[in-house]
Design an enzyme around this catalytic site. Structure first.
Site, PDB file in Angstrom:
ATOM      1  N   GLY A   9       0.831  -1.201   0.000  1.00 55.78           N
ATOM      2  CA  GLY A   9       0.000   0.000   0.000  1.00 55.78           C
ATOM      3  C   GLY A   9       0.865   1.249   0.000  1.00 55.78           C
ATOM      4  N   SER A  67       2.733   4.803   0.875  1.00 57.38           N
ATOM      5  CA  SER A  67       3.460   5.302   2.036  1.00 57.38           C
ATOM      6  C   SER A  67       2.468   5.969   2.985  1.00 57.38           C
ATOM      7  CB  SER A  67       4.512   6.328   1.578  1.00 57.38           C
ATOM      8  OG  SER A  67       5.169   6.881   2.689  1.00 57.38           O
ATOM      9  N   CYS A 111       0.099   4.416   4.654  1.00 58.47           N
ATOM     10  CA  CYS A 111      -1.180   3.702   4.760  1.00 58.47           C
ATOM     11  C   CYS A 111      -1.240   2.881   6.045  1.00 58.47           C
ATOM     12  CB  CYS A 111      -1.419   2.811   3.547  1.00 58.47           C
ATOM     13  SG  CYS A 111      -0.427   1.302   3.533  1.00 58.47           S
ATOM     14  N   GLY A 112      -0.076   2.709   6.687  1.00 58.44           N
ATOM     15  CA  GLY A 112      -0.070   1.996   7.964  1.00 58.44           C
ATOM     16  C   GLY A 112       0.423   0.554   7.892  1.00 58.44           C
ATOM     17  N   LYS A 113       1.056   0.189   6.784  1.00 62.00           N
ATOM     18  CA  LYS A 113       1.560  -1.182   6.606  1.00 62.00           C
ATOM     19  C   LYS A 113       2.462  -1.637   7.746  1.00 62.00           C
ATOM     20  CE  LYS A 113       3.894   0.011   2.987  1.00 62.00           C
ATOM     21  NZ  LYS A 113       3.449   1.394   2.940  1.00 62.00           N
ATOM     22  N   SER A 114       3.458  -0.805   8.060  1.00 61.74           N
ATOM     23  CA  SER A 114       4.484  -1.202   9.020  1.00 61.74           C
ATOM     24  C   SER A 114       3.895  -1.297  10.435  1.00 61.74           C
ATOM     25  CB  SER A 114       5.638  -0.197   8.976  1.00 61.74           C
ATOM     26  OG  SER A 114       6.755  -0.718   9.633  1.00 61.74           O
ATOM     27  N   SER A 156       5.900  -1.635  -2.243  1.00 64.29           N
ATOM     28  CA  SER A 156       5.869  -2.623  -3.346  1.00 64.29           C
ATOM     29  C   SER A 156       4.771  -2.276  -4.354  1.00 64.29           C
ATOM     30  CB  SER A 156       5.697  -4.050  -2.814  1.00 64.29           C
ATOM     31  OG  SER A 156       4.678  -4.162  -1.842  1.00 64.29           O
TER      32      SER A 156
END
Lengths: 222, 222
Positions: A37, A39, A41-44, A128
């Site tokens: 998703g 930058s 978006c809260g992935k990490s 990605s």
């Protein structure tokens, strides 16, 4: 001495622990949960929260994200230059060109695969943005080992959050090829899971992901 | 919607599981056991045997060796070409030049570091002939995390074993820059452990390594 060596030679054979044996010990299978998703978006945050939940439940998991690959495995040319010299840094250091981004994701995919072979639930958190890169990793892994989680959030929400100030820099022209600004984000076509980080708290999202993993049989029931 | 997002944003914070928490669960610390030595000295067999011992004792371990990095993380140009194209393969594929070997070991070191951070006893089995490459990894890791094990064996013993037929190819000139033949092997100056694979069976060596790990406090006592 010659005889000893020859006798010794006979006994040199491989005796590797199989993935299945590792998974049996862990009580669950290894796999790759691939968060993708924009930058911000809260992935990490989400990957780390899911990792925390899995860890607390006694499962074996690990997070790969910018924090632990950007200074090592996928270091930039400037980081590599001091120790390895300019030619080396130029060839192997990763920037933001199209080829470099492709290699960035390829290396991460290969490492995630190793962690899955070690029987860990491997959570990766990288923008990605290109479909072909993600599909390439899916294609390498065994069926069911690749769980693509699209962390959806409107660009304007991500840009308002801007936790690292990157959107600001990209808008100012200080960062080139920034996903969502002057480089495309290609949404997954058939992800295993889509979660909306503009509508849910990180805790809620982590629960949605854990529930999915449970229902899909990736982790034991609580 | 705007309010919701802002409320949600406040709760986006990192909550990573620390290395110490992972190690507490495992009952031992993560580390890198770096086996180095000539081709055919028995590094990979030994690493796998130690891994087997550790696994049987309920510890968390994993082996990185040619078998699991050569087709993925450190693939050759010819392996990368089909999927990624010629320019990509040329730049990021690894061959046997001096720069390529340096990058080969650098990537492995970075990945071993990640596995150690995940709390695993990470066993690596690569010739890793250059002292500067091995010392570079030692320097990156925290004190005590890098255990260098020199698997000693005379060249003539390794060449007689020649498990992969590589010495034969190197002598015939089909392989260039082959360690011990036309490229140097730089012995470790201060390895944590030296084992002699011409004098001991693989099982005996595995016991020597396990005993060392126990005495050094890297693994719990039996």
């Amino acid at each position: 001495m010659s005889d000893t060596s020859e006798n010794v030679d006979v006994r040199w054979h491989q005796h590797a622990v199989s993935r299945v044996e590792r998974e049996k010990k862990h009580g669950h299978q290894g796999c790759v949960i691939w968060f993708t998703g924009l930058s911000g978006c809260g992935k990490s945050t989400l990957a780390n929260l899911v990792d925390h939940t899995l860890h607390a439940r006694g499962l074996q998991s690990f997070v790969l994200d910018g924090d632990n690959v950007r200074f090592g495995l996928n270091a930039s040319p400037s980081l590599l230059k001091e120790r390895h010299g300019e030619d080396f840094a130029k060839r192997f250091g990763l920037g933001f060109s199209s080829l470099d981004r492709e290699e960035n994701i390829r290396r991460i995919g290969a490492v995630a695969e190793l962690f899955a072979q070690a029987g860990l639930i491997t959570l990766t958190a990288f923008i990605s943005p290109y479909r072909s890169d993600r599909d390439g990793i899916r294609a390498r892994l065994s069926k069911g080992d690749f769980v693509e989680v699209f962390v959806k959030a409107p660009l304007e929400v991500c840009e308002r959050r801007d936790p690292k100030g990157l959107y600001k820099k990209a808008r100012a022209g200080e960062l080139k090829n920034f996903t969502g600004i002057d480089d495309p984000y290609e949404e997954p076509e058939n992800p295993e899971l889509v979660v909306d980080s503009a509508l849910h708290s990180a805790e809620e999202l982590a629960e949605i992901v854990s529930d999915w993993l449970e229902k899909a049989g990736k982790i034991p029931k609580k």
